[in-house]
Design a protein around this motif. Structure first.
Motif, PDB file in Angstrom:
ATOM      1  N   ALA A  38      -6.396  -3.376 -52.794  1.00  0.00           N
ATOM      2  CA  ALA A  38      -7.197  -4.356 -53.280  1.00  0.00           C
ATOM      3  C   ALA A  38      -8.727  -3.985 -52.533  1.00  0.00           C
ATOM      4  N   GLY A  39      -9.073  -2.931 -53.197  1.00  0.00           N
ATOM      5  CA  GLY A  39     -10.560  -2.417 -52.982  1.00  0.00           C
ATOM      6  C   GLY A  39     -11.550  -3.304 -53.874  1.00  0.00           C
ATOM      7  N   LEU A  40     -12.599  -2.734 -53.667  1.00  0.00           N
ATOM      8  CA  LEU A  40     -13.814  -3.357 -54.515  1.00  0.00           C
ATOM      9  C   LEU A  40     -13.310  -2.895 -56.084  1.00  0.00           C
ATOM     10  N   GLY A  41     -13.027  -1.916 -56.419  1.00  0.00           N
ATOM     11  CA  GLY A  41     -12.697  -1.754 -57.891  1.00  0.00           C
ATOM     12  C   GLY A  41     -11.642  -2.344 -58.400  1.00  0.00           C
ATOM     13  N   GLU A  42     -10.527  -2.737 -57.629  1.00  0.00           N
ATOM     14  CA  GLU A  42      -9.375  -3.480 -58.112  1.00  0.00           C
ATOM     15  C   GLU A  42      -9.664  -5.164 -58.361  1.00  0.00           C
ATOM     16  N   PHE A  43     -10.729  -5.422 -57.939  1.00  0.00           N
ATOM     17  CA  PHE A  43     -11.177  -6.803 -58.098  1.00  0.00           C
ATOM     18  C   PHE A  43     -12.113  -6.484 -59.383  1.00  0.00           C
ATOM     19  N   SER A  44     -11.482  -6.734 -60.676  1.00  0.00           N
ATOM     20  CA  SER A  44     -12.036  -6.529 -61.993  1.00  0.00           C
ATOM     21  C   SER A  44     -11.709  -7.343 -62.968  1.00  0.00           C
ATOM     22  N   GLU A  45     -12.506  -7.428 -63.982  1.00  0.00           N
ATOM     23  CA  GLU A  45     -12.155  -8.470 -65.044  1.00  0.00           C
ATOM     24  C   GLU A  45     -11.007  -8.438 -65.775  1.00  0.00           C
ATOM     25  N   SER A  46     -10.417  -6.960 -65.953  1.00  0.00           N
ATOM     26  CA  SER A  46      -9.369  -6.746 -66.570  1.00  0.00           C
ATOM     27  C   SER A  46      -8.128  -7.035 -65.558  1.00  0.00           C
ATOM     28  N   ASN A  47      -8.172  -7.045 -64.292  1.00  0.00           N
ATOM     29  CA  ASN A  47      -7.098  -7.095 -63.468  1.00  0.00           C
ATOM     30  C   ASN A  47      -7.033  -8.677 -63.197  1.00  0.00           C
ATOM     31  N   LEU A  48      -8.193  -9.707 -63.525  1.00  0.00           N
ATOM     32  CA  LEU A  48      -8.134 -10.775 -63.294  1.00  0.00           C
ATOM     33  C   LEU A  48      -7.172 -11.426 -64.210  1.00  0.00           C
ATOM     34  N   TRP A  49      -7.140 -10.943 -65.343  1.00  0.00           N
ATOM     35  CA  TRP A  49      -6.272 -11.492 -66.484  1.00  0.00           C
ATOM     36  C   TRP A  49      -5.269 -10.907 -66.810  1.00  0.00           C
ATOM     37  N   ASP A  50      -4.691  -9.735 -65.981  1.00  0.00           N
ATOM     38  CA  ASP A  50      -3.749  -8.621 -66.119  1.00  0.00           C
ATOM     39  C   ASP A  50      -2.317  -9.577 -66.478  1.00  0.00           C
ATOM     40  N   LYS A  51      -1.480  -9.446 -67.347  1.00  0.00           N
ATOM     41  CA  LYS A  51      -0.375 -10.376 -67.441  1.00  0.00           C
ATOM     42  C   LYS A  51       0.694 -10.217 -66.370  1.00  0.00           C
ATOM     43  N   GLU A  52       0.977  -8.899 -66.059  1.00  0.00           N
ATOM     44  CA  GLU A  52       1.841  -8.505 -64.764  1.00  0.00           C
ATOM     45  C   GLU A  52       1.516  -9.063 -63.501  1.00  0.00           C
ATOM     46  N   ILE A  53       0.111  -9.152 -63.279  1.00  0.00           N
ATOM     47  CA  ILE A  53      -0.397  -9.704 -62.100  1.00  0.00           C
ATOM     48  C   ILE A  53      -0.353 -11.349 -61.874  1.00  0.00           C
ATOM     49  N   ARG A  54      -0.535 -11.710 -63.273  1.00  0.00           N
ATOM     50  CA  ARG A  54      -0.598 -13.401 -63.331  1.00  0.00           C
ATOM     51  C   ARG A  54       1.031 -13.586 -63.456  1.00  0.00           C
ATOM     52  N   ASN A  55       1.916 -12.826 -63.804  1.00  0.00           N
ATOM     53  CA  ASN A  55       3.352 -13.270 -63.755  1.00  0.00           C
ATOM     54  C   ASN A  55       3.836 -13.219 -62.366  1.00  0.00           C
ATOM     55  N   ILE A  56       3.433 -12.300 -61.396  1.00  0.00           N
ATOM     56  CA  ILE A  56       3.680 -12.159 -60.098  1.00  0.00           C
ATOM     57  C   ILE A  56       3.286 -13.468 -59.271  1.00  0.00           C
TER      58      ILE A  56
END
Length: 457
Positions: A344-362
């Protein structure tokens, strides 16, 4: 108010301590800790200057103009006033959520202390030895006062903004070589400015970044005014209408004086590895470790139970973050991000990850609750118990009481240097970065901060 110990003459005691503090009092370990804290701060500030809040604060300071007294890290080519330099540099260093923190005081010391040290050191031409001494002084005052009023103060007040004023004034006062009387007035002027409210978190507002910037600015202002004879309340900390009475439901005065001059609080400093609120780091560490060790897939997760302390719940119980910044204060999001991306570094906090369906599901499978054992150890320890139930019936459990970067689980000098280089590699040539690091790590040998800062130009 719940009171432990006596607060009599606390402001005076701190002033006397600061005036008497000498570089010769500091061990090699303390000196090294101060230099590493400064390096870590520079990384956060230099990377933070690329963000929108930094652009805004820099534009304002540029419009205001003023004497070229101190470096503005957001616009290195153009110096600004010492006060405005502290404002900008304090603000930009707290944007990307990678600056240091002290657990027991819940205080990000570097964000207000380092800008004050840099501004005043440049203003008065202080040596590296004097800068290091001022850094230690700021950490001592800020952390000790923060510990004394924690945790009730933190429920409403952002300690980095409030206590940061005192810390920055201490650093500025040491560099300005204030007398005891002047130091009392500097502390008094700092205290009457001290503010910073947690309400910003409801909106994910930029106010949080401003808090340490304003604290650094207020501390420098307090020191400069005291040097010119400006008076202030002599009991601003302990007075019946002073800082503690106004902002806390409890105080343990012994936290301020115990070990003062013998044990240095900078040795208790914690460093961030993840680019998010520190209260998310214990769970993040465990989530990443469990995924790495057991190799389960996101699809195999049935539910996740996270046992945390109450403050972590208060600050990070956000199941529906709508912005990248809000996601840094969402424990469900950070756990899910750690599992899916492995970090969860600086690059992981991105717009695409924010709305990533897999992340949102977890995220939807994460259940937060207060664990009484974890709660009982807070704020000395910031822990988490994480329980991952899989669809095949297995239950995997992990616990931490000391996330990576804590003194009990320290980041090495090599890791902190690597973190700095990673944050700055897109802004400077490799030779510049190497020279900057090399000079900063022997700061006590240098005649002034310019010998370090020149490598950023």
């Amino acid at each position: 108010m719940k009171v432990t110990g006596s607060g009599e003459k606390i402001t005076l005691q701190l002033a006397e301590y600061l005036v008497d503090l000498k570089f010769a009092d500091l061990s090699e370990e303390v000196i090294t800790a101060a230099k590493l804290a400064l390096l870590d701060w520079f990384g956060s500030a230099l990377r933070g200057r690329q963000e929108e809040p930094a652009r805004i604060i820099n534009a304002l300071v540029t419009e205001l103009g003023g004497s070229p007294q101190a470096t503005n890290l957001a616009n290195i080519a153009n110096k600004t006033t010492a006060i405005n330099g502290a404002l900008v540099n304090g603000t930009i260093s707290h944007i990307i959520e990678l600056d240091d923190v002290h657990k027991a005081s819940i205080f990000h010391a570097a964000a207000p202390v380092m800008p004050a040290v840099l501004a005043v050191a440049e203003l008065v031409g202080a040596t590296g030895i004097e800068a290091i001494t001022a850094i230690v002084a700021g950490y001592e005052v800020g952390i000790r006062l923060g510990e004394a009023i924690t945790p009730s103060h933190y429920e409403i007040w952002h300690t980095t903004g409030t206590v940061g004023h005192f810390a920055a004034a201490a650093s500025a006062g040491v560099l300005l070589k204030l007398s005891t009387e002047e130091m009392v007035h500097a502390i008094g002027t700092a205290g009457t400015q001290a503010s910073g409210l947690w309400e910003f978190i409801e909106d994910g507002a930029m106010s949080k970044h401003l808090h340490p910037g304003k604290a650094a600015m207020g501390g420098v202002l307090a020191g400069l005014l005291a040097k010119k004879g400006f008076t202030a309340a002599k009991k601003i900390i302990e007075g019946k209408r002073g800082f503690v009475q106004a902002t806390s439901q409890e105080v343990d005065w012994t936290k301020i004086t115990e070990g003062l001059g013998k044990h240095y609080k900078i040795m208790e400093n914690s460093y961030k590895i993840h680019s998010s609120c520190r209260h998310t780091h214990p769970a993040l560490d465990v989530a990443v470790a469990l995924k790495r060790e057991h190799g389960f897939t996101p699809e195999s997760i049935k539910n996740i139970k996270a046992g945390v302390y109450q403050v972590a719940l208060d600050i990070t119980e956000n199941y529906h973050p709508q912005t990248i910044y809000q996601s840094k204060f969402s424990l469900p999001y950070c756990v899910a991000l750690g599992i899916v991306k492995g970090k969860a570094g600086l690059g992981e906090f991105s717009e695409s990850n924010l709305w990533d369906k897999e992340i949102r599901n977890i995220m939807s499978k994460v259940e937060l609750r207060v664990d009484q054992e974890i709660q009982g150890l807070y704020p000395k320890e910031w822990g988490t118990k994480l329980e991952v139930e899989l669809t095949d019936g297995r239950v995997i459990t992990g616990v931490t009481h000391s996330p990576k970067g804590d003194p009990e689980n320290p980041a090495s000098q090599e890791e902190l240097v690597s973190k700095f280089k990673d944050l700055t590699k897109e802004m400077f040539a490799v030779t510049q970065i190497d020279s900057f690091v090399e000079h900063l790590l022997r700061l006590e040998e240098l005649t002034g901060m310019e010998e370090v800062l020149k490598w950023l130009k």
